[in-house]
Design an enzyme around this catalytic site. Structure first.
Site, short mmCIF file in Angstrom:
data_model
loop_
_atom_site.label_atom_id
_atom_site.label_comp_id
_atom_site.label_asym_id
_atom_site.label_seq_id
_atom_site.Cartn_x
_atom_site.Cartn_y
_atom_site.Cartn_z
N GLY A 9 -6.91 13.10 1.89
CA GLY A 9 -5.54 12.64 2.07
C GLY A 9 -5.44 11.30 2.78
N CYS A 10 -6.57 10.70 3.09
CA CYS A 10 -6.60 9.40 3.74
C CYS A 10 -7.02 8.34 2.73
CB CYS A 10 -7.57 9.40 4.92
SG CYS A 10 -7.17 10.58 6.20
N ALA A 11 -6.38 7.19 2.79
CA ALA A 11 -6.75 6.09 1.90
C ALA A 11 -8.13 5.56 2.27
CB ALA A 11 -5.71 4.98 1.97
#
Length: 141
Positions: free
Chosen positions: A49-51
């Site tokens: 869920g993190c870029a």
């Protein structure tokens, strides 16, 4: 509920008028974190869920809800590494039960992060908080 380490960050942020100075401070917090061993950069510690690439390695001392929570973390982005340092200040040393009681949105809102992070960074920060809360809840059970 906030730890003394997080209160120190909040006090520093209150002193810094300009967001650019606050941004630099977050990056400096990340630079001051201990090195993260490459052996822990594995799918089990990666935060989805993190870029950016983000890894969080929980360390729990004790058993049940009274066990103490701590973690190591790292990212390939300097600002995200700084955000990990902020989260470390917010959660490190709390009991597993206390981790679940922290209103992370409110505490981080005190720093103004909600107003100055891109939507991708905000989503990644939420994903890190959710991971920390889930790990603490599972360990407390």
């Amino acid at each position: 509920m906030a730890t003394p380490a997080f209160e120190d960050i909040a006090d520093t942020f209150a002193f810094l008028d300009d967001w650019e100075d606050r941004y630099r401070h977050v990056i400096e917090l990340g630079k001051a974190m201990p090195p993260f061993d490459d052996a822990f950069r594995v799918p089990a510690t990666k935060v989805d869920g993190c870029a950016s690439q983000v890894w969080i390695l929980p360390r729990i001392e004790g058993q049940g809800p009274a066990a103490r929570f701590d973690f190591a973390g790292d990212s390939d982005a300097m600002i995200v590494r700084g955000l990990i340092a902020v989260l470390h200040a917010l959660y490190s040393g709390l009991t597993l039960a206390e981790v679940g009681q922290v209103d992370a949105a409110a505490e981080l809102g005190r720093l103004g992060l909600d107003q100055h992070l891109s939507s991708q960074r905000s989503n990644g920060l939420r994903a890190m908080v959710e991971r920390i809360r889930r790990v603490a809840a599972e360990a407390a059970a």
